[in-house]
Structure formats: structure tokens, C-alpha cells
Design a protein around this motif. Structure first.
Motif: not given
Ligand code: AMP
Length: 620
Positions: A29-31, A206-209, A272-274, A339-343
Motif C-alpha cells: 500500500t505504501n512505499s 502488521l500493516g494495513g492489509g 482507531k489511530e487516535s 503502522g498497525a503495531t502501534r496499537m
Molecule cells: P502500513 O501498511 O505499515 O503503512 O500500516 C498501515 C496501517 O497502520 C493502517 O491500518 C493504519 O491505520 C495503521 N496505523 C498507522 N498509524 C497508526 C496508529 N497511530 N495507531 C494505530 N494504527 C495505526
């Protein structure tokens, strides 16, 4: 300090040159693209300061191609010509993919996947090449030069065809691939785990998808992927979706149109992110039919709603550990990527599962690109990781000219900055009251072959016999590479000093040439130094004997005088034309010829001192 950073000579034609190398995380999804600057890996942002580039490519009707944010925005209005997630298709055949679940028209290629766009059929390789080209452009704009090469990351489970296709995409984008690197390995490198000798590590991504887990074994500096696992349909998007469904039921909503659906899903994602940092989040929106929607959700509630998704990630980990043949206790470190591992509840679950706190201090979105950049920096022949601390060094020795045109090194090359050294020098002639300090730079033995940096004169030295004065010369180079040289006569305290920038006008090529010269001429230089030292001794002796003859020549008979004159002439002759050995032989012969003369002079001097004095006076 760029000019003072230098590698060992002989490694390459231009060892001082820093090659532009990047790490690229080519994501679904992102590079991202990253590089090593002054010893640390950093992501390179676009002109708007954004690090991530959406991996989305849009083929426009005028033949242009949009990549990234603009393409992502247009995806809804132009879905057939806007390709995302090409990474899921790269290197795959039509049989490998679930065609009916993808929103594209497929071209007529045989086995290879092609996507029909208004600019013709495009392979996932061509789509990925557009993303890589955009990242290459970003890197070259921000680094100000052409890239030497890139390390590109791929999932650990990619097979040969997928890896080859990724390389082909890079080649199409004009990128020299230094190496393809497994994503989990890149993350481990970013954390410096490659500096340990041995160990088994888990990478939880754990990414977006997607969710990926890898078990890596480090042995003698090399990572081996022991097992991989995961779920290609589980990611942060599922958490958004769960929250979105909760919102619908809380607000009594059903049957939303596409616009409202997207609006609320976007707000759910933001909430979710906040909730990662805040205890609660409020969602407020006005739907297309004018209805107002408002709901507040607490973090704990969100965690309860999505705990089953967190639990779903643990099964693949157990399987991967089993496949790798290690237990939880055998894992030395756990790295979080994506990004999702921030949860917080993800972090908590991982901590509980492994019984240890995971490594989280690097940005989980960037960690793969950062590790790739570090690897690229080493592969491109820039400094290896453990040399980064030694970047600030003097590239060439600093010293001064001593009598006879010899260069005396005071600060040797490759000294770490800042540095200071002092050395004592003395006068060459009787009654000398001034001394010229000539500061030079280089590895050669003779001043004529070094680079002249500065000259200054120390005056006010009290007249003394040659060799009696003590002049302390101090060389000091500060952290910015500024050299100050001071000279101080120790008895009177008279002092003089000068400041110079040794790197001024000294480019990489000059340093390289000077180092090469010094190695090529090492033998000649040693001979030249030996001759110069012998000549200094000969010159000193000639002058001393001539002065003695003028004073006490009457002590010699004619034959003795002739003998000494002959030795003087021989020495002068060798001084002019001989080498170090013949000069030394002449000096030795002159010494022998003047032995008796020296003894007689000594007697005469003692008599002069004793004349007219009584015992008491002498004793006192
Ligand atoms: P990535 O594929 O690594 O860019 O991860 C994207 C995923 O990370 C998406 O589902 C985002 O909503 C999630 N994400 C990014 N920042 C946060 C955050 N601060 N808290 C929870 N999820 C996040």
C-alpha cells in the motif's frame, strides 16, 4: 567535515567519495525510500514532507502517469486505470491469482498477468517500475546526484519468480539493484541485531492489509529466514472495519451509500489511530441526507471489540515457531513492523505471548526502509557500520619544516578530531634569534613534496648556542577541522601563532593523489630523508671546523693542517654530490682528521680559563 572524512587508500580509485545508495521498501500500500546521512539512516520525504508514497499508479488519457497521492485520490473516479497493490500480482501467473476478486480488466497475456488500461496492457512489473521510478527521482532530487544503486526489500515468502520480477521492475526504472533483502531481515538490521554474533529473532509485521511473521536466525553475521507465516487478509483495515460496524449499530444506521460509507470508514480509521494515544475518541459527521452522526468510543471498548483480530495474529506465530523448531523461550528479540503495531493491545499481546517487551523505538512504518538503507550504504562501499564513528579524522598528516627541507609530522593522518599535539624544536645556528615555522601537510618526507599550508616567524628568541633553545610548537585541530599552530620559546615565553584550514582547497582527488604518491615514493623518500639528515650533520661539522681553524689554526703543523683541509674538501664535495652513505663516511673521516686538533683546543681553552687564577678562586 566532508573533506576530512577519508577511507583507507587503495580500496578504490576515489576512496573518499560517498556513493549515493538508498534502501527502498516497495510496499503493497505504501512505499518508502531511505538513505544513510552522517551515519544514520533517514527516510527521504517528498516536497510536501511526506515519507510514504502510496503504491498506486494511474494511467491518464494524455499519456501521463500519476504515482502516489494524486493517483490514490483519483482511484474512486478512475478505478480501471488506477492500479494499486501491484505487489500482490508481481511475478504471479493468471492461475495464481483470484481474478474475480480484483477490480481490474485483465489483458490477454498468456501466463503473465496483464492489466488493461487506457494506455494499453500493463504488467505488474511495469506498474511497480513506475513507483520505483518516482522513488528514484525523489532520492536523486534530495541527494543531488545519480544513484549508485539500491537495496529493495521483498517479503520473506517471495519466490524466485516474484523476486526476479521485482528486479526487472527496478531495471525498468533505471535502478541498479545492489541486493534484494527480505523485509524482516531489513528490520533486524535497522535495530542493529546484525552486530550480535548469534540469535533467533521474531519479526511481527502488521500493516494495513496483511500480517506477516518471520523467525530469523542470525549466525556469524548472516540472517537466515527459518520460517514465515501470516495472513494475507488481516491488517489495520480490519480494525477500521470493526469500528465502523460498531458505529453503524450504535447510531442505528444501515444501507449507507458509497459516499457515506467511505466517510465513516475514514473517520473510524482516524478514531482507531487516535485511540493509540488517547483514552477516547469522538466521531462526528453529517451524512449526505443531512443526518448528524455522533459517537464516542473509549480505548478499552475498542480493544474489546477488536481483541479477536489481535488473537488471530497469534496462531500464525505459533505455527512459525513450530516450523522453525524453536520455542518462545528461544527468541532473543521481537521486532514490531507496520503502522498497525502501534496499537497498545497489539503490543500488550505480543509482550504477553513472548514474555518480553518487543523492540519499538524505531518508527514501525519506516524500519524496513531504514534497514535497507543501512545495507545499501555498506554494499555501495561507503563506510561500514563500525567505522561511522571514526568519520572525522585528519585526511593527511600535519607537520612542519625542519632544517634541511625535511617534513616533521606532528599530527599523523587519520587522527580523530579534535586533537592536539606538541613537540619541542631547537635552533640550528649559534645566536639564532628568530625561527620560521613552515606548516605543511602530506605524507612525504621532504617539504618540497608536501603541501605548504602557512608560514609564520617566531622572533625574540634569546641568542644561545645552536641546539640550546627550547621551542615548543603546538598543533591543535578543532572539531571543525581548523588547525592552529603556536610556537613558544620556553625561557622567555615569547610566542607566535597562526590559524589555517587544512582542508581548504583540498578535494578528494588531491587527497587520493597525495596518499598514492606517498606510497609510491616511500623508498625514495626514506633515502632522501637519510641524505638530508647526513647533510645536516656534515654542514654543521664543516662550519664548526672552519670556525675552529680560524680561531686556533696555529695549533696545527703544516702536515696536520693539510690533512684537515683535505678532509674538509672531501666532505664539501660529498655534501654537494654524494649520497647518505658517502656523506656519512666523509663526516667520519673529518671527525678522525680533527681528533688531535680538538684535543689541543680543549687544552688551550682549559689553560685560558685557569690563567691568573688561584686554587681558592677555582674552587669557589
Ligand atoms: P502500513 O501498511 O505499515 O503503512 O500500516 C498501515 C496501517 O497502520 C493502517 O491500518 C493504519 O491505520 C495503521 N496505523 C498507522 N498509524 C497508526 C496508529 N497511530 N495507531 C494505530 N494504527 C495505526
Amino acid at each position: 567535515m566532508a573533506l576530512l572524512q577519508i577511507a583507507e587508500p587503495g580500496l578504490s580509485a576515489a576512496p573518499h567519495q560517498h556513493r549515493l545508495a538508498v534502501g527502498i521498501d516497495l510496499g503493497t500500500t505504501n512505499s518508502l525510500v531511505a538513505t544513510v546521512r552522517s551515519g544514520s539512516a533517514v527516510c527521504l520525504p517528498d516536497a510536501q514532507g511526506r515519507n510514504g508514497l502510496p503504491s498506486v499508479v494511474r494511467y491518464l488519457s494524455d499519456g501521463a502517469v500519476d504515482v502516489g497521492h494524486d493517483a490514490l485520490k483519483a482511484q474512486k473516479i478512475d478505478p480501471l486505470n488506477t492500479i494499486s497493490s501491484a505487489k500482490r500480482l508481481i511475478g504471479r501467473s493468471l492461475d495464481d491469482i483470484a481474478r474475480d476478486q480484483l477490480p481490474y480488466r485483465f489483458g490477454h497475456g498468456d501466463a503473465v498477468v496483464t492489466l488493461a488500461t487506457r494506455q494499453g496492457d500493463k504488467t505488474p512489473i511495469e506498474v511497480s517500475a513506475e513507483i520505483l521510478r518516482a522513488l528514484r527521482q525523489r532520492a536523486e532530487d534530495s541527494l543531488g546526484g545519480e544513484l549508485t544503486g539500491a537495496v529493495i526489500t521483498v517479503p520473506a515468502y517471495f519466490d524466485d519468480a516474484q523476486r526476479q520480477a521485482t528486479k526487472d521492475a527496478a531495471r525498468l526504472a533505471g535502478i541498479n539493484v545492489l541486493r534484494l533483502l527480505n523485509e524482516p531481515t531489513a528490520a533486524a538490521i535497522a535495530y542493529g541485531l546484525d552486530n550480535r554474533a548469534e540469535g533467533t529473532f521474531a519479526v511481527y509485521d502488521l500493516g494495513g492489509g496483511t500480517f506477516d511473521v518471520s523467525i530469523l536466525q542470525l549466525s556469524q553475521g548472516l540472517f537466515e529466514v527459518k520460517a514465515t507465516g501470516g495472513n494475507s487478509a488481516l491488517g489495520g483495515d480490519d480494525f477500521d472495519h470493526r469500528l465502523f460496524c460498531h458505529l453503524l449499530s450504535q447510531c442505528g444506521l444501515s444501507q449507507l451509500n458509497e459516499q457515506d460509507h467511505q466517510l465513516l470508514l475514514g473517520l473510524a480509521r482516524a478514531a482507531k489511530e487516535s485511540l493509540t494515544t488517547d483514552e477516547s475518541a469522538t466521531i462526528q459527521a453529517t451524512l449526505s441526507d443531512g443526518r448528524d452522526v455522533s459517537a464516542t468510543i473509549r480505548r478499552e471498548e475498542f480493544h474489546n471489540l477488536t481483541q479477536h483480530l489481535v488473537a488471530k495474529t497469534l496462531e500464525p506465530i505459533k505455527q512459525a515457531l513450530k516450523d522453525a523448531g524453536v520455542g518462545k523461550a528461544g527468541i532473543q528479540g521481537v521486532i514490531l513492523v507496520g503502522g498497525a503495531t502501534r496499537m497498545p493491545h497489539i503490543r500488550q499481546a505480543v509482550t504477553t505471548f513472548f514474555g518480553q517487551t518487543p523492540l519499538t523505538n524505531l518508527n514501525p512504518d519506516e524500519v524496513v526502509a531504514l534497514g535497507a538503507a543501512m545495507q545499501a550504504n555498506v554494499l555501495a562501499g561507503n563506510k561500514s557500520a563500525d567505522e561511522w564513528l571514526l568519520l572525522d579524522v585528519t585526511p593527511l598528516s600535519l607537520g612542519l619544516e625542519t632544517y634541511g627541507g625535511l617534513a616533521e609530522k606532528v599530527i599523523p593522518r587519520n587522527s580523530t578530531l579534535p586533537t592536539a599535539r606538541a613537540q619541542e624544536f631547537t635552533t640550528f645556528k649559534d645566536g639564532q634569534t628568530a625561527m620560521t615555522i613552515h606548516v605543511v601537510q602530506g605524507e612525504r618526507e621532504l617539504v618540497a613534496d608536501c603541501r605548504s599550508l602557512a608560514k609564520f616567524t617566531l622572533r625574540g628568541i634569546p641568542p644561545m648556542v645552536a641546539g640550546a633553545a627550547r621551542i615548543r610548537v603546538t598543533f591543535q585541530v578543532d572539531a571543525d577541522g581548523l588547525l592552529s599552530v603556536s610556537a613558544r620559546e620556553q625561557t622567555t615565553g615569547v610566542q607566535a601563532q597562526i590559524e589555517v584550514k587544512p582542508s581548504y582547497g583540498l578535494d578528494d582527488d588531491t587527497i587520493t593523489r597525495m596518499l598514492k604518491d606517498s606510497m609510491q615514493h616511500a623508498q625514495d623518500d626514506a633515502q632522501a630523508r637519510a641524505r638530508a639528515e647526513a647533510a645536516i650533520e656534515a654542514q654543521g661539522l664543516l662550519e664548526a671546523v672552519q670556525a675552529a681553524l680560524a680561531l686556533d689554526g696555529d695549533l696545527l703543523d703544516e702536515a696536520e693542517r693539510q690533512n684537515i683541509d683535505q678532509a674538509l674538501a672531501d666532505t664539501a664535495q660529498q655534501l654537494a654530490h654524494g649520497d647518505a652513505d658517502t656523506i656519512r663516511q666523509a663526516v667520519q673521516a673529518l671527525g678522525q682528521a680533527t681528533d688531535t686538533f680538538a684535543a689541543r683546543r680543549m687544552n688551550r681553552n682549559i689553560q685560558r680559563v685557569l690563567q691568573g687564577k688561584n686554587i681558592e678562586e677555582l674552587e669557589s
